[in-house]
Each structure stands twice: as structure tokens, then as C-alpha cells.
Scaffold this active site. Structure first.
Site, PDB file in Angstrom:
ATOM      1  N   HIS A 123       0.834  -1.195   0.000  1.00 34.76           N
ATOM      2  CA  HIS A 123       0.000   0.000   0.000  1.00 34.76           C
ATOM      3  C   HIS A 123       0.871   1.247   0.000  1.00 34.76           C
ATOM      4  CE1 HIS A 123      -4.243  -1.438   1.353  1.00 34.76           C
ATOM      5  NE2 HIS A 123      -3.704  -2.281   0.501  1.00 34.76           N
ATOM      6  N   LYS A 166       1.266   0.156  15.033  1.00 34.85           N
ATOM      7  CA  LYS A 166       2.679   0.058  15.407  1.00 34.85           C
ATOM      8  C   LYS A 166       3.034  -1.138  16.293  1.00 34.85           C
ATOM      9  CE  LYS A 166       4.011   3.460  13.056  1.00 34.85           C
ATOM     10  NZ  LYS A 166       4.647   3.045  11.788  1.00 34.85           N
ATOM     11  N   TYR A 216       4.081   6.818   9.694  1.00 33.60           N
ATOM     12  CA  TYR A 216       3.216   5.676   9.379  1.00 33.60           C
ATOM     13  C   TYR A 216       4.003   4.561   8.683  1.00 33.60           C
ATOM     14  CZ  TYR A 216      -1.105   3.178   8.281  1.00 33.60           C
ATOM     15  OH  TYR A 216      -2.115   2.236   8.228  1.00 33.60           O
TER      16      TYR A 216
HETATM   17  C1  PHB Z   1      -5.972  -3.925  10.868  1.00 34.29           C
HETATM   18  O1  PHB Z   1      -6.253  -4.744  11.787  1.00 34.29           O
HETATM   19  O2  PHB Z   1      -6.082  -4.204   9.661  1.00 34.29           O
HETATM   20  C2  PHB Z   1      -5.469  -2.559  11.251  1.00 34.29           C
HETATM   21  C3  PHB Z   1      -5.506  -2.165  12.592  1.00 34.29           C
HETATM   22  C4  PHB Z   1      -5.055  -0.906  12.942  1.00 34.29           C
HETATM   23  C5  PHB Z   1      -4.565  -0.043  11.943  1.00 34.29           C
HETATM   24  C6  PHB Z   1      -4.533  -0.442  10.610  1.00 34.29           C
HETATM   25  C7  PHB Z   1      -4.989  -1.707  10.259  1.00 34.29           C
HETATM   26  O3  PHB Z   1      -4.136   1.209  12.282  1.00 34.29           O
END
Ligand code: PHB
Ligand code: APR
Length: 393
Positions: A75, A300, A388
Site C-alpha cells: 500500500h 505500530k 506511518y
Molecule cells: C488492521 O487490523 O487491519 C489494522 C488495525 C489498525 C490499523 C490499521 C490496520 O491502524
């Protein structure tokens, strides 16, 4: 009492323990992993899904990146939605070309478990009363019981990879450890459903009714979350109620694109920020959730486990290869420097995107100003992007 001996005893067979075990095995450093539950139980846990390139690199270093490279979804952006609009943050364009990979933690845990089984390395599951001992001396050991028999593992080092509720951090004498914590006044209600994601990229939505997140596990499996009460009763939510609430919190153009269907997993997770300092106590090293917890808003948790293990493995390899303790002596400070940056970012994302009971009118206006600045400023968006995708190790 059954006695065993190894070089590194690892408590915890989650991503942190398994990754460390695999790296040590490849480096010819003997290790034993202990976990209180079965492999099947661990693989039944539904956890995160966003890998930084650093974490993906750790899987490659461990020789288990094949399925992630084949099935993971690269992504290059995320969307921030508020006031009925969706705004794309160009993660790759603003981070010098970095991407994140969508690949479920369950999958990478399976890949690591399969590699360990293939390597014939020792993992002891359903071990009870696992405890680290004498880690402030020169002869640390771990005890556990299994099938009614007590066991002792003598070792050089103990890696506490046993998560927030594990015994390692709790075995440290109180005067030797300092913890920092913030518990958020809400949780996340999450579902998994075999439906195509609403969007190619993740959508983080700020809405007066509460936060919502649109994520995925593949092109046919979606992961959605909505902010809820910290003690929300998951059984009070039908799938229909969830889908309706999710749509209310998304911009109209996104809401009408949501493909609904039956959930096959539904759960409520509390949100907290937690850091234990230091992360090293003599021969005991804490890594991953055993040392820190972040709200999932910044994705994270898993990525910090990977960078902790990077620092810890480098220190252990240096010790066994070069006889130097420099890397191990530097572990805690190096790991914590990166941990606190991720803790800050996760706190910032959570504060910007969620409804707080005590926000008030002024707080509401500040949140709106923060969001407007974020999507209107190259500098602000770049700051989000570089955090990020993951700050350097
Ligand atoms: C996910 O479980 O896909 C997920 C959880 C928290 C995030 C991003 C994706 O910040
Ligand atoms: N004895 C033995 N093992 C234990 C004990 C105990 N008393 N307590 C906990 N464990 C095991 C758990 O069963 C679990 O398998 O320690 C392991 C810890 O794994 P995780 O909780 O997955 O932690 P970690 O490996 O640090 O991975 C962090 O997991 O929780 C997510 O958001 C987090 O994505 C992040 C990742």
C-alpha cells in the site's frame, strides 16, 4: 525436575518470540521457546495487519518472507476522512518511496511457526507457571511445569516476549522498573468478514459519532473497526447494527460502497499506551508487548516488536560471535528511542481521530483544525507519512 540447558530461553511464542527464535537458530545460537498456550490457540488470535518495510525486512532476514511477498498487499497511501470528505495521504510519495504491506499477523505468525517446526527448534507449548529466575546474576534460568512435571531450563539469557500480561516484566523488582501508561476512555469494536474491502487503501475516519477504520486482510477479506465504549458488550452488536453504524461514520460516497456480509469474528479491544523502562534487567530482556503497548490507531504494535527484536538479536549475535556485550548494553536505550517515537505517533493519531468524552467545544475545534492542517499542509502530511511507514531502525 527435568533439567534442560540452552543459550537463550524465550518466553512467548508470538511474533516477537518466534522472530527472535528463528534469527537465533539461523545464527547457530541455541534457544528454547515456551508458551502457556497451544500453537492453535496462538493462530486463532486476530491481530494487526500493517507491516512497515523494516518489519518485512526482518521476516526476509528470518527466511520467512515468501508468502508475505506473494500474498501481502503493498500500500502506498491511506485516506483520512472527516466532515464528509476523504483525503488521501500519499505515504510513498512523501516518504522517499516507502510502502507498507498489508499482511495479517496471524499469517506471519504461522509462517514463523512453520519455519521453526521445519528447523526442528524446540518450542514447549501449554507450559504452565513459566517464571524467569536469577536474571540479575550470571546463571539465569526459567522454570515451568508441564503434565504435572516441574522443569528447569538453565540459560545464558532470557528474552521476555510474553506480552502485556506475561510473567517477565512482572518478575522485575518494582524499584528497578518504571512504567508510563495512558488508558483511553474507549475501545474498538472490530469485525472480520469475507467481503471485498470498501476501498483499495485504508480509511481512517473521524466522525462526531466516533472513529471508524476500514481495513482488510486480502482483496476478499475485510477488517472494520468502530470506536465503542471501553466496556462495550460485543454480544449487543448484530452484524446489521455494526454495518449501519460503520456507514454512518463514513463519507457518503464511501458508505454506499461498503459491501456487507456475515462477520466471522467480532471482538472489542481496549486502547492503552504503555511503556516500561528500562527494557533490560541483567540477563533478562523485554521485547514487544511485554515492554510496551500502543493504541492500534498507528498500526505500530507488531512493527515495534520487529524493531525490538532487531536490536536484541544484533546484541545477542555480537555477544556470541565477538564476545562483546556492547550491543546488549545498548539494547534498552536503542529500543526505547524508537518505541517512544511510535508511542507518540500512535497517541497523536488516536487523539486526532477519536471522540473523547471531555473534548468539549474547544477540543472539538482544535481537532478540526488539526485535521484541516494535516490535509492542507505538505509538511504535516509528510510528518504523518514518515511515521506511518516507519521511522528508521
Ligand atoms: C488492521 O487490523 O487491519 C489494522 C488495525 C489498525 C490499523 C490499521 C490496520 O491502524
Ligand atoms: N507463560 C508463557 N507464555 C505466556 C505467558 C506465560 N505466563 N503469558 C503470555 N504468554 C505468551 C502468550 O500466550 C503469547 O503467545 O506470550 C505470547 C505473547 O505474544 P503477543 O501478545 O503476540 O506479543 P508479541 O510477540 O510481543 O507481539 C506483539 O501482538 O498483541 C499483538 O498488538 C500486538 O501486534 C502486536 C504483537
Amino acid at each position: 525436575m527435568g533439567n534442560q540447558r540452552t543459550q537463550v530461553a524465550i518466553i512467548g511464542s508470538g511474533p516477537a518470540g518466534l522472530l527472535l527464535g528463528q534469527l537465533l537458530h539461523l545464527a547457530g545460537i541455541d534457544n528454547i521457546i515456551l508458551d502457556r498456550v497451544s500453537r492453535e490457540y496462538i493462530l486463532g488470535r486476530v491481530r494487526a495487519g500493517v507491516l512497515e518495510e523494516g518489519a518485512a525486512g526482518m521476516l526476509a532476514q528470518a527466511g520467512v518472507a515468501g508468502r508475505m511477498e506473494a500474498e501481502g498487499l503493498p500500500h502506498e497511501g491511506i485516506a483520512i476522512a472527516f466532515s464528509g470528505q476523504r483525503h488521501r495521504i500519499d505515504l510513498t510519495g512523501m516518504s522517499g518511496g516507502k510502502r507498507v504491506i498489508i499482511y495479517g499477523q496471524t499469517e506471519l505468525t504461522k509462517d514463523l511457526m512453520d519455519a521453526r517446526l521445519a528447523a526442528g527448534a524446540v518450542s514447549i507449548h501449554e507450559a504452565e507457571d513459566v517464571l524467569p529466575h536469577d536474571f540479575d546474576g550470571d546463571a539465569p534460568y526459567v522454570t515451568y511445569s508441564k503434565d504435572g512435571t516441574s522443569h528447569r531450563i538453565d540459560c545464558d539469557f532470557i528474552a521476555g516476549c510474553d506480552g502485556y500480561h506475561g510473567p517477565s516484566r512482572q518478575a522485575v523488582p518494582a524499584p528497578a522498573i518504571h512504567t508510563y501508561e495512558r488508558v483511553y476512555p474507549f475501545g474498538w469494536l472490530g469485525i472480520l468478514a469475507e467481503v471485498p474491502p470498501v476501498s483499495e487503501e485504508l480509511i481512517y475516519a473521524n466522525h462526531p459519532r466516533g472513529f471508524a477504520l476500514c481495513s482488510m486482510r486480502s482483496r476478499t477479506r475485510s477488517r472494520y473497526y468502530i470506536q465503542c465504549a471501553a466496556d462495550e458488550d460485543v454480544d449487543a452488536w448484530t452484524d446489521e447494527a455494526f454495518w449501519e453504524e460503520l456507514k454512518r461514520r463514513l463519507p457518503a460516497e464511501a458508505a454506499e460502497q461498503v459491501v456487507t456480509g456475515p462477520s466471522f469474528e467480532k471482538s472489542v479491544a481496549p486502547l492503552r499506551s504503555f511503556v516500561a523502562e528500562p527494557m533490560r534487567f541483567g540477563k533478562l530482556f523485554l521485547a514487544g508487548d511485554a515492554a510496551h503497548i500502543v493504541p492500534p490507531t498507528g498500526a505500530k504494535g507488531l512493527n515495534l516488536a520487529a524493531s525490538d527484536i532487531h536490536y536484541l538479536f544484533e546484541g545477542l549475535r555480537e555477544h556470541y560471535r565477538d564476545g562483546s556485550l556492547a550491543g546488549l548494553d545498548a539494547y534498552s536505550a536503542r529500543a526505547l528511542a524508537r518505541v517512544w517515537q511510535a508511542v507518540r505517533f500512535s497517541w497523536w493519531m488516536t487523539t486526532m481521530l477519536h471522540r473523547f468524552p471531555d473534548t468539549g467545544e474547544f477540543g472539538q475545534k482544535i481537532q478540526e483544525a488539526e485535521l484541516a492542517y494535516l490535509v492542507g499542509s505538505q509538511a504535516a502530511a509528510t510528518a504523518l507519512a514518515e511515521n506511518y511507514v516507519g521511522l528508521p531502525y
